[in-house]
Scaffold this active site. Structure first.
Site, PDB file in Angstrom:
ATOM      1  N   ARG A   1      39.298  42.996  42.360  1.00 44.48           N
ATOM      2  CA  ARG A   1      40.690  43.570  41.309  1.00 44.48           C
ATOM      3  C   ARG A   1      41.424  44.406  41.953  1.00 44.48           C
ATOM      4  O   ARG A   1      42.454  45.018  42.519  1.00 44.48           O
ATOM      5  CB  ARG A   1      40.586  43.993  40.213  1.00 44.48           C
ATOM      6  CG  ARG A   1      39.639  43.365  38.767  1.00 44.48           C
ATOM      7  CD  ARG A   1      39.382  43.328  37.654  1.00 44.48           C
ATOM      8  NE  ARG A   1      40.934  44.150  37.195  1.00 44.48           N
ATOM      9  CZ  ARG A   1      41.588  44.367  36.363  1.00 44.48           C
ATOM     10  NH1 ARG A   1      40.808  44.058  34.961  1.00 44.48           N
ATOM     11  NH2 ARG A   1      42.539  45.464  35.937  1.00 44.48           N
ATOM     12  N   CYS A   2      40.229  45.121  43.587  1.00 45.12           N
ATOM     13  CA  CYS A   2      40.919  46.303  44.224  1.00 45.12           C
ATOM     14  C   CYS A   2      41.796  45.576  44.986  1.00 45.12           C
ATOM     15  O   CYS A   2      40.842  44.528  46.254  1.00 45.12           O
ATOM     16  CB  CYS A   2      40.176  47.335  44.919  1.00 45.12           C
ATOM     17  SG  CYS A   2      40.498  48.308  46.363  1.00 45.12           S
ATOM     18  N   SER A   3      42.619  45.352  45.235  1.00 44.90           N
ATOM     19  CA  SER A   3      43.510  45.126  46.984  1.00 44.90           C
ATOM     20  C   SER A   3      42.824  45.198  48.657  1.00 44.90           C
ATOM     21  O   SER A   3      43.033  44.538  49.364  1.00 44.90           O
ATOM     22  CB  SER A   3      45.140  45.471  46.665  1.00 44.90           C
ATOM     23  OG  SER A   3      45.209  46.832  47.084  1.00 44.90           O
TER      24      SER A   3
END
Length: 117
Positions: free
Chosen positions: A11-13
């Protein structure tokens, strides 16, 4: 080459960008979704020694859990902070890449290139 391991949060870019950067160079990557499979206290201690950081430096201090758990208390020991990361892996800075006895945090993603090249 030794297998590359990434502690990854999909979920973390920055984590996704780091994984893509690694995949462009290497196809044998051990992806650990650390929110589902948190590292042990010993593993976190080992990562800290490879990074040359103390526990608080590896923590995401802006997460609500950091304040909710009073982790800003300067009297907490390294062991207590590490235990907090084991119990609440969301507090661990991400992504972390490990290879050949070295570690790097992928912020920015290109910072991991120094340990894989």
């Amino acid at each position: 080459m030794t297998k590359i391991t990434i502690l990854h949060n999909p979920r973390c870019s920055k984590s996704r960008e780091t994984l893509a950067l690694l995949q462009a160079r290497e196809n044998d990557i051990n992806v650990i979704e650390y929110l589902k499979n948190p590292p042990s206290a010993n593993e976190i201690s080992h990562i800290l020694s490879l990074l040359g950081l103390n526990a608080r430096q590896l923590m995401r201090t802006k997460e609500s859990e950091y304040k909710d758990l009073s982790l800003d208390n300067v009297n907490l020991t390294e062991a207590q902070l590490i235990e907090a990361m084991v119990n609440t892996p969301k507090l661990i800075e991400r992504p972390i890449v490990l290879v050949n006895g070295k570690a790097a945090i992928g912020r920015p993603p290109e910072s991991v290139l120094a340990i894989i090249e």
